[in-house]
Scaffold this motif. Structure first.
Motif, PDB file in Angstrom:
ATOM      1  N   PRO A   1     -57.517 -12.330   2.480  1.00 41.64           N
ATOM      2  CA  PRO A   1     -57.084 -11.488   3.597  1.00 41.64           C
ATOM      3  C   PRO A   1     -55.566 -11.431   3.717  1.00 41.64           C
ATOM      4  N   PHE A   2     -55.091 -10.266   4.100  1.00 37.99           N
ATOM      5  CA  PHE A   2     -53.670 -10.024   4.333  1.00 37.99           C
ATOM      6  C   PHE A   2     -53.563  -9.333   5.693  1.00 37.99           C
ATOM      7  N   LEU A   3     -53.006 -10.045   6.676  1.00 37.64           N
ATOM      8  CA  LEU A   3     -52.880  -9.521   8.035  1.00 37.64           C
ATOM      9  C   LEU A   3     -51.417  -9.474   8.436  1.00 37.64           C
ATOM     10  N   ILE A   4     -51.078  -8.540   9.316  1.00 37.57           N
ATOM     11  CA  ILE A   4     -49.730  -8.462   9.879  1.00 37.57           C
ATOM     12  C   ILE A   4     -49.845  -8.714  11.377  1.00 37.57           C
ATOM     13  N   LEU A   5     -49.111  -9.713  11.854  1.00 38.62           N
ATOM     14  CA  LEU A   5     -49.142 -10.090  13.269  1.00 38.62           C
ATOM     15  C   LEU A   5     -47.796  -9.746  13.895  1.00 38.62           C
TER      16      LEU A   5
ATOM     17  N   ALA B   1     -49.604  -0.862   2.236  1.00 41.24           N
ATOM     18  CA  ALA B   1     -49.469  -2.134   1.524  1.00 41.24           C
ATOM     19  C   ALA B   1     -50.820  -2.828   1.327  1.00 41.24           C
ATOM     20  N   GLY B   2     -51.879  -2.240   1.850  1.00 40.05           N
ATOM     21  CA  GLY B   2     -53.201  -2.826   1.664  1.00 40.05           C
ATOM     22  C   GLY B   2     -53.539  -3.952   2.607  1.00 40.05           C
TER      23      GLY B   2
ATOM     24  N   VAL C   1     -40.294  -4.442   4.018  1.00 38.00           N
ATOM     25  CA  VAL C   1     -39.711  -5.199   2.910  1.00 38.00           C
ATOM     26  C   VAL C   1     -40.558  -6.426   2.583  1.00 38.00           C
ATOM     27  N   LEU C   2     -40.917  -7.176   3.603  1.00 39.02           N
ATOM     28  CA  LEU C   2     -41.703  -8.393   3.374  1.00 39.02           C
ATOM     29  C   LEU C   2     -43.127  -8.074   2.937  1.00 39.02           C
ATOM     30  N   ALA C   3     -43.710  -7.049   3.502  1.00 41.31           N
ATOM     31  CA  ALA C   3     -45.078  -6.675   3.106  1.00 41.31           C
ATOM     32  C   ALA C   3     -45.125  -6.326   1.619  1.00 41.31           C
ATOM     33  N   TYR C   4     -44.103  -5.631   1.141  1.00 40.09           N
ATOM     34  CA  TYR C   4     -44.130  -5.235  -0.267  1.00 40.09           C
ATOM     35  C   TYR C   4     -43.704  -6.351  -1.205  1.00 40.09           C
ATOM     36  N   GLU C   5     -43.037  -7.376  -0.688  1.00 39.41           N
ATOM     37  CA  GLU C   5     -42.838  -8.569  -1.511  1.00 39.41           C
ATOM     38  C   GLU C   5     -44.180  -9.283  -1.687  1.00 39.41           C
ATOM     39  N   ILE C   6     -44.990  -9.286  -0.641  1.00 39.20           N
ATOM     40  CA  ILE C   6     -46.346  -9.846  -0.754  1.00 39.20           C
ATOM     41  C   ILE C   6     -47.161  -9.041  -1.756  1.00 39.20           C
ATOM     42  N   VAL C   7     -47.069  -7.718  -1.686  1.00 36.21           N
ATOM     43  CA  VAL C   7     -47.779  -6.848  -2.639  1.00 36.21           C
ATOM     44  C   VAL C   7     -47.322  -7.147  -4.062  1.00 36.21           C
ATOM     45  N   ARG C   8     -46.010  -7.256  -4.270  1.00 38.01           N
ATOM     46  CA  ARG C   8     -45.469  -7.517  -5.612  1.00 38.01           C
ATOM     47  C   ARG C   8     -46.008  -8.813  -6.176  1.00 38.01           C
TER      48      ARG C   8
ATOM     49  N   GLY D   1     -51.347   9.077  10.695  1.00 35.04           N
ATOM     50  CA  GLY D   1     -52.740   9.045  10.297  1.00 35.04           C
ATOM     51  C   GLY D   1     -53.266   7.682   9.910  1.00 35.04           C
ATOM     52  N   ALA D   2     -52.366   6.704   9.726  1.00 33.62           N
ATOM     53  CA  ALA D   2     -52.809   5.383   9.273  1.00 33.62           C
ATOM     54  C   ALA D   2     -53.710   4.703  10.292  1.00 33.62           C
ATOM     55  N   LEU D   3     -53.576   5.065  11.559  1.00 35.06           N
ATOM     56  CA  LEU D   3     -54.394   4.442  12.597  1.00 35.06           C
ATOM     57  C   LEU D   3     -55.873   4.790  12.434  1.00 35.06           C
ATOM     58  N   ASN D   4     -56.146   5.846  11.670  1.00 28.63           N
ATOM     59  CA  ASN D   4     -57.536   6.183  11.371  1.00 28.63           C
ATOM     60  C   ASN D   4     -58.185   5.167  10.432  1.00 28.63           C
ATOM     61  N   TYR D   5     -57.362   4.464   9.673  1.00 26.52           N
ATOM     62  CA  TYR D   5     -57.881   3.624   8.601  1.00 26.52           C
ATOM     63  C   TYR D   5     -57.539   2.149   8.725  1.00 26.52           C
ATOM     64  N   THR D   6     -56.509   1.825   9.487  1.00 26.44           N
ATOM     65  CA  THR D   6     -56.068   0.433   9.598  1.00 26.44           C
ATOM     66  C   THR D   6     -56.455  -0.125  10.956  1.00 26.44           C
ATOM     67  N   PRO D   7     -57.329  -1.128  11.007  1.00 26.75           N
ATOM     68  CA  PRO D   7     -57.752  -1.681  12.298  1.00 26.75           C
ATOM     69  C   PRO D   7     -56.622  -2.443  12.983  1.00 26.75           C
ATOM     70  N   VAL D   8     -56.594  -2.341  14.304  1.00 26.79           N
ATOM     71  CA  VAL D   8     -55.625  -3.063  15.119  1.00 26.79           C
ATOM     72  C   VAL D   8     -56.388  -3.867  16.165  1.00 26.79           C
ATOM     73  N   ALA D   9     -56.122  -5.152  16.229  1.00 30.38           N
ATOM     74  CA  ALA D   9     -56.757  -6.028  17.216  1.00 30.38           C
ATOM     75  C   ALA D   9     -55.731  -6.442  18.256  1.00 30.38           C
ATOM     76  N   LYS D  10     -56.163  -6.543  19.502  1.00 31.21           N
ATOM     77  CA  LYS D  10     -55.294  -7.010  20.580  1.00 31.21           C
ATOM     78  C   LYS D  10     -55.835  -8.346  21.078  1.00 31.21           C
ATOM     79  N   VAL D  11     -54.981  -9.370  21.078  1.00 34.38           N
ATOM     80  CA  VAL D  11     -55.423 -10.716  21.445  1.00 34.38           C
ATOM     81  C   VAL D  11     -54.622 -11.219  22.639  1.00 34.38           C
ATOM     82  N   THR D  12     -55.223 -12.114  23.407  1.00 35.80           N
ATOM     83  CA  THR D  12     -54.565 -12.661  24.598  1.00 35.80           C
ATOM     84  C   THR D  12     -53.462 -13.640  24.226  1.00 35.80           C
TER      85      THR D  12
END
Length: 248
Positions: free
Chosen positions: A98-102, A122-123, A235-242, A147-158
């Motif tokens: 898994p690859f998540l962005i917080l 970035a997947g 920048v950081l997301a694509y370093e992870i991809v690389r 349009g990315a919001l159609n495909y990328t889930p977003v969670a809201k946490v307390t």
């Protein structure tokens, strides 16, 4: 999918929205109003952990689109939030870590939309945002995401820190962006990872940073010392991809 930023006004309309299960981001109530219908609305909001703000009549009048707010206005999410477990399940089905962005307090909806767009390209399997002191999923966010919001889930946490602890128990580890960290090129960013991006002004909060396994800095050669939050995320997301593609 067409997005609209939903403003719900009037006591009956707001109460029915809660009872119908609509996601309400914020509830604004006339300060000092304590009659039965308003108490019922506030009770429903508290059950759902909705942010409640008691404001002056002048503020409600300014916010109102109809002029008939009856002392209550609710802001509804323009998009349904996902669950963090759903993101992990997608990664499992793909057979990849898994690859998540917080996002720790991103307040600008344009930044949030741009980061969601980057996450999709970035997947990343999803974006996690906190419930308080942060931008939610508004029409501006949806438009900026292109349009990315159609495909990328977003969670809201307390509580972002608690969510990180729960994800660590599932084998994830975390890296946050900070100028005082180690160069991102020196870190191994493979495996099940969560990338943490901080507030536009104050960066990653102390409590969240303490829960990160690594602190990554982006090498800079110019005369200013920081990047826009959405650019830093890219920048950081694509370093992870690389590193995932090249095996570091």
């Amino acid at each position: 999918m067409r997005y609209e930023e939903l403003t719900i006004e009037g006591r009956n309309a707001v109460l029915e929205a809660f009872r119908a299960g609509k996601t309400i981001d914020k509830l604004f109530v006339l300060d000092g109003c304590q009659d039965g219908p308003v108490r019922s609305i506030v009770r429903e909001a508290k059950k759902r952990d909705t942010i409640i703000q008691f404001v002056a009549k002048e503020r409600l009048d300014q916010m109102s689109e109809t002029g008939k707010h009856q002392g209550v206005i609710a802001y509804a999410a323009a998009y349904h939030y996902a669950q963090v477990e759903e993101m992990l399940q997608v990664a499992e089905e793909e057979g990849v870590p898994p690859f998540l962005i917080l996002l720790d307090g991103i307040e600008d909806p344009h930044n949030l939309g741009a980061i969601i767009r980057t996450a999709n390209l970035a997947g990343a399997h999803g974006v996690i945002i906190p419930k308080h002191r942060a931008a939610g999923l508004t029409a501006t966010v949806a438009k900026t995401s292109a349009g990315a919001l159609n495909y990328t889930p977003v969670a809201k946490v307390t509580n972002l820190g608690k969510t990180m602890e729960e994800l660590k128990e599932k084998g994830m580890w975390f890296v946050c962006a900070d100028m005082g960290g180690e160069s991102m090129y020196q870190l191994d960013l493979r495996g099940p990872i969560g990338l943490v991006i901080g507030n536009e002004g104050s960066g990653v909060s102390r409590l969240v940073k303490e829960k990160c396994d690594f602190v990554a800095s982006i090498p800079m050669k110019g005369d200013i010392d920081s990047l826009n939050a959405s650019v830093a995320a890219g920048v950081l997301a694509y370093e992870i991809v690389r590193q995932r593609i090249n095996g570091r």
